[in-house]
Design a protein around this motif. Sequence first.
Motif, mmCIF file in Angstrom:
data_model
loop_
_atom_site.group_PDB
_atom_site.id
_atom_site.type_symbol
_atom_site.label_atom_id
_atom_site.label_comp_id
_atom_site.label_asym_id
_atom_site.label_seq_id
_atom_site.Cartn_x
_atom_site.Cartn_y
_atom_site.Cartn_z
ATOM 1 N N PRO A 133 62.602 -44.045 -93.095
ATOM 2 C CA PRO A 133 62.139 -42.895 -93.872
ATOM 3 C C PRO A 133 60.646 -42.682 -93.696
ATOM 4 O O PRO A 133 59.907 -43.595 -93.335
ATOM 5 C CB PRO A 133 62.458 -43.307 -95.318
ATOM 6 C CG PRO A 133 62.425 -44.800 -95.281
ATOM 7 C CD PRO A 133 62.969 -45.181 -93.947
ATOM 8 N N MET A 134 60.206 -41.457 -93.912
ATOM 9 C CA MET A 134 58.786 -41.175 -93.791
ATOM 10 C C MET A 134 58.031 -41.757 -94.977
ATOM 11 O O MET A 134 58.454 -41.655 -96.113
ATOM 12 C CB MET A 134 58.537 -39.671 -93.713
ATOM 13 C CG MET A 134 57.074 -39.322 -93.445
ATOM 14 S SD MET A 134 56.859 -37.564 -93.138
ATOM 15 C CE MET A 134 57.404 -36.902 -94.701
ATOM 16 N N ALA A 149 50.909 -40.165 -92.341
ATOM 17 C CA ALA A 149 52.370 -40.101 -92.400
ATOM 18 C C ALA A 149 52.950 -40.938 -91.272
ATOM 19 O O ALA A 149 52.554 -40.787 -90.111
ATOM 20 C CB ALA A 149 52.847 -38.660 -92.284
ATOM 21 N N GLY A 152 59.861 -40.864 -90.287
ATOM 22 C CA GLY A 152 60.284 -39.510 -90.615
ATOM 23 C C GLY A 152 61.309 -38.898 -89.702
ATOM 24 O O GLY A 152 61.370 -37.681 -89.572
ATOM 25 N N ALA A 157 62.845 -34.800 -93.576
ATOM 26 C CA ALA A 157 61.486 -35.342 -93.477
ATOM 27 C C ALA A 157 60.451 -34.230 -93.376
ATOM 28 O O ALA A 157 59.356 -34.337 -93.933
ATOM 29 C CB ALA A 157 61.374 -36.287 -92.288
ATOM 30 N N LEU A 161 57.184 -33.717 -95.735
ATOM 31 C CA LEU A 161 55.831 -33.630 -95.183
ATOM 32 C C LEU A 161 55.119 -32.384 -95.688
ATOM 33 O O LEU A 161 53.945 -32.441 -96.080
ATOM 34 C CB LEU A 161 55.897 -33.625 -93.656
ATOM 35 C CG LEU A 161 54.559 -33.528 -92.915
ATOM 36 C CD1 LEU A 161 53.677 -34.719 -93.251
ATOM 37 C CD2 LEU A 161 54.795 -33.443 -91.406
ATOM 38 N N CYS A 183 53.962 -40.673 -86.822
ATOM 39 C CA CYS A 183 55.000 -39.871 -87.479
ATOM 40 C C CYS A 183 56.010 -39.401 -86.445
ATOM 41 O O CYS A 183 55.630 -38.958 -85.357
ATOM 42 C CB CYS A 183 54.361 -38.673 -88.187
ATOM 43 S SG CYS A 183 55.523 -37.648 -89.100
ATOM 44 N N VAL A 185 58.345 -36.993 -87.000
ATOM 45 C CA VAL A 185 58.800 -35.624 -87.250
ATOM 46 C C VAL A 185 58.529 -34.796 -85.994
ATOM 47 O O VAL A 185 57.447 -34.930 -85.391
ATOM 48 C CB VAL A 185 58.059 -35.016 -88.460
ATOM 49 C CG1 VAL A 185 58.370 -33.538 -88.612
ATOM 50 C CG2 VAL A 185 58.435 -35.764 -89.728
#
Length: 236
Positions: A133-134, A149, A152, A157, A161, A183, A185
Motif C-alpha cells: 500500500p502507498m 510517497a 502505491g 492509490a 495521493l 512511488c 503510482v
Amino acid sequence: MNHSELGNGLGPRLGTSVSRSLLRLTSMRREDVLVLTAAGEVDLSTTPALSESLADAIAQRPPALVVDLTPTTFLACAGLSVLLAAHQLTGDRACFAVVAGSRASWRPLHLTGVDRLLTVHRHLDDAVAGAAPMVVRTVVADAAILFTATGGARAGAAEVLTEELRQVSELCRGVVLVDVSACTVPAVDVVGSVRAAFTRDGRDRGGIRVLTADEDLRKALEAAGIACCVPAGPGR
C-alpha cells in the motif's frame, strides 16, 4: 463473471496445499499480500486445481494477490487463460500480479503477449513490494513542506495521493517538495494528482517541485508544466 468461472470448488486455505501429481499449490501471507505458489506442470489436467485455488484466494478478498510461477516447469495456454480470468475477476478490488522467475514460466507469458495484459515480475520480492500500500509522510520545516510517497501499486492509490496532496496544499504557502521517487503510482496518475491538488481557479500554484528519477515521469511532468528534479542520493 463469478467464481464458478475459475473453478467449481475451493482450493487450499491459507498455509495449506493441494497436489495433483504434477502440480503442487501452496498459499501463504507476506504482510497483507496473499501469495499462491504453483510448482510443477500447469496443463489441461492440472489447470482445474489452479482455478479452484485462485477462486478460493480471491474469495478471501486480500488487498493484493500474487501468483508465483517460478517453480512451474510447464505452463500451457489453459493456465494462461486461468490467470487472465483471475485478473479480470479481481478487477479494481485488489492488486493482481504474477511472478515468472523461470524460463518455463516467463517464455509462454512473453510469447503469447499475456505479459502485456498482466503485471509480471521476475522476482517474488519485487511483486510483494509493488503490491504494498502507498505510505505518505509529511515533514514541515519553516515555510517548506517535504511530502514523500512510497509504494502505491494497488487500486485506489491515485485517489489517496490526490487527497493527501490536497491537504498539503492547504497547509503550505511556501515551497512544497513532492518526493515520488519510490512511488509506484503510474506517471499519468502522479501528474493528475499534482495538478488536481495544486491548481486554483485554473492556475497552477507556484513553489511546487516534484522529486523523481523516473525519466518517463519527468517528461510527463515537464509536458504538464510542473517543475521537477532528480532527488539527491546518499552522499550527495
